[in-house]
Write a protein that holds these residues in place. Structure first.
Motif, PDB file in Angstrom:
ATOM      1  N   ILE A 187      12.432   0.877 -13.974  1.00 12.85           N
ATOM      2  CA  ILE A 187      11.705   2.427 -13.621  1.00 12.85           C
ATOM      3  C   ILE A 187      10.333   2.461 -13.780  1.00 12.85           C
ATOM      4  N   GLU A 188       9.646   1.358 -14.313  1.00  6.34           N
ATOM      5  CA  GLU A 188       8.334   1.247 -14.522  1.00  6.34           C
ATOM      6  C   GLU A 188       7.660   0.848 -13.165  1.00  6.34           C
ATOM      7  N   MET A 189       8.421  -0.012 -12.263  1.00  8.55           N
ATOM      8  CA  MET A 189       7.892  -0.617 -11.220  1.00  8.55           C
ATOM      9  C   MET A 189       7.975   0.552 -10.034  1.00  8.55           C
ATOM     10  N   LYS A 190       9.028   1.638 -10.252  1.00  7.93           N
ATOM     11  CA  LYS A 190       9.157   2.555  -9.080  1.00  7.93           C
ATOM     12  C   LYS A 190       9.370   2.044  -7.656  1.00  7.93           C
ATOM     13  N   PRO A 191      10.201   1.112  -7.301  1.00  8.78           N
ATOM     14  CA  PRO A 191      10.496   0.702  -6.027  1.00  8.78           C
ATOM     15  C   PRO A 191      11.213   1.958  -5.636  1.00  8.78           C
ATOM     16  N   GLU A 192      10.927   1.935  -4.073  1.00  7.24           N
ATOM     17  CA  GLU A 192      11.586   2.985  -3.000  1.00  7.24           C
ATOM     18  C   GLU A 192      13.097   3.010  -3.262  1.00  7.24           C
ATOM     19  N   LYS A 193      13.756   1.523  -3.245  1.00  3.54           N
ATOM     20  CA  LYS A 193      15.047   1.544  -3.278  1.00  3.54           C
ATOM     21  C   LYS A 193      15.640   0.497  -4.368  1.00  3.54           C
TER      22      LYS A 193
END
Length: 459
Positions: free
Chosen positions: A403-409
């Motif tokens: 959630i912290e990293m916020k990858p696109e997928k």
């Protein structure tokens, strides 16, 4: 108001109509609203049932006779199916098994994850759902002074001694188990007695390469020095030229864990090799490697489709194991970082990368939930995160890190629909959206189902 007691008593025989099936393959019928769970009963059937356990809110029964059956009921081809418990669904047509697994995933998403509108596709099955397992581990015992091999009866350590074959494992494995037992018996090698913690031969494990046809026998013994071990090895290698490797694993502990810490090669190679979709894997006695490579390819193809890579992405593979998914991803990504808590798995992953001349995948030992926040603090921002956790699902710390990293997928490969649903809920609440879920039947004839979920960051 008087407490209502259950409408049935222990040992009572009743007629029951079944309306559903549980995730572990038992039929569910109700009597005055009181649920009874009965193994081997199918929804839509009527049967005579003996009540064997009565609890306050539900009970358990034993199937005595099916009085009205459905056409999906089939005769189990295995002669020890009802004794064994290794498979739970051989009495059910394969089409019904696939439908049941799709429903199980869909139910879990709605009930546990409160995900009402996520499409769950039809389960991807096998053309031939038999003889698919490339690894078998069979306990050894003694009966009438002869060695016996067979799986345990459910919830016991009684060996099923009339088990001639296991029809979900590779035929070579069957022959090798039988050969080790026969030769060891003639040489007078004793079986392990777990109650008295004495005797020698505990388990026979066989691993085969589906593509390469290489075969490894692992002889699990209580102690290292085994009389006649050399004679056993010589006879095996001379009689069976297809053997690649004979290994001894020593497990001196009074435990039901199969393998001990120490392993030594008695003859042949340390590894056998196998291939999935052109990627080679080195497999040692203790390597984690998928037991059904045919379906693994279908599962990983789906993971690749969901990752939708174009060659510019950085990918993190949490719980990377021996690098199976990582190496698939590395063919399409710019860079893959794999992390795994088991040091032996990481050394296998590095070897597998070398073996395939893959240079854009790096592997690290550690707990993903601790390593990933550190990577974030170092400025690593992945485009895609792939997770393939054990049955207990993702650690909360790992979900927080995603959630912290916020990858696109995020691509979530799961072997347990319940923990998948729980974790998808957490990711949804953290700003992600589950697009779709694809069940894959990795273990036909059993209740297990693997899934691949496609998750995207909400814009």
């Amino acid at each position: 108001m008087a407490k209502q007691s259950p409408p049935v008593k222990k040992n009572q025989t009743i007629e029951l109509t079944f309306e559903d099936i549980t995730h572990d393959g038992a039929g569910l019928g109700k009597i005055n609203g009181y649920p009874l769970f009965v193994p081997y009963a199918l929804p839509g059937e009527k049967a005579k049932v003996k009540v064997i356990k009565v609890k306050k809110n539900f009970g358990f029964g034993r199937l005595i006779k099916v009085t009205e059956s459905i056409e999906e009921r089939v005769e189990p081809p295995c002669n020890v199916f009802y004794k064994c418990g290794g498979c739970q669904l051989q009495h059910m047509s394969y089409e019904m098994q696939l439908t049941m697994k799709q429903k199980q995933v869909d139910d879990a998403l709605k009930r546990i994850g409160h995900l009402e509108n996520v499409p769950v596709h039809n389960t991807i099955g096998m053309e031939d759902p038999w003889r698919y397992r490339n690894k078998v581990q069979i306990p050894v015992g003694t009966k009438n002074n002869e060695l016996i091999t067979g799986f345990y009866r459910p919830r016991s350590h009684d060996i099923i001694d009339d088990m001639e074959t296991c029809i979900i494992t590779d035929e070579v494995s069957d022959r090798m188990v039988e050969a080790v037992r026969r030769i060891a018996n003639r040489l007078g090698i004793s079986s392990y007695d777990e109650e008295k913690n004495r005797g020698i031969l505990r388990h026979i494990m066989v691993r085969t390469g589906q593509e390469t046809k290489q075969t490894m026998i692992v002889i699990v013994t209580r102690k290292e020095e085994v009389p006649e071990l050399e004679a056993l090895v010589n006879e095996l290698k001379e009689t069976y030229p297809q053997l690649t490797s004979i290994v001894q694993n020593i497990n001196p502990d009074k435990t039901n864990v199969i393998l001990g810490k120490k392993t030594k090669v008695l003859w042949g190679e340390t590894y056998i090799y196998d291939e999935i979709a052109g990627i080679k894997f080195a497999i040692s006695a203790k390597s984690f490697y998928q037991v059904n490579p045919t379906q693994t390819k279908k599962l990983y193809d789906k993971a690749l489709e969901y990752a939708d890579l174009n060659g510019s992405e950085t990918v993190v593979d949490a719980y990377c194991g021996i690098g199976t998914i990582s190496l698939f991803l590395a063919q399409k990504a710019k860079k893959v970082y794999g992390v795994e808590i088991v040091p032996e798995a990481i050394s296998d992953a590095k070897e597998n990368a070398k073996l395939n001349h893959i240079t854009n995948a790096e592997f690290f030992v550690g707990e993903a939930e601790k390593v990933m926040p550190w990577w974030t603090s170092q400025g690593l921002k992945p485009d895609v995160v792939v997770v393939d956790p054990p049955r207990k699902g993702c650690d909360q710390g790992l979900l927080d890190a995603i959630i912290e990293m916020k990858p696109e997928k995020v691509v979530y490969v799961s072997c347990n629909p319940s923990t998948l649903a729980r974790d998808l809920r957490i990711l949804e609440d953290g700003g992600f959206q589950t697009k779709e879920v694809q069940p894959v039947d990795m273990f036909p004839q059993t209740t297990h189902v693997e899934c691949c979920a496609q998750i995207v960051l909400k814009k």
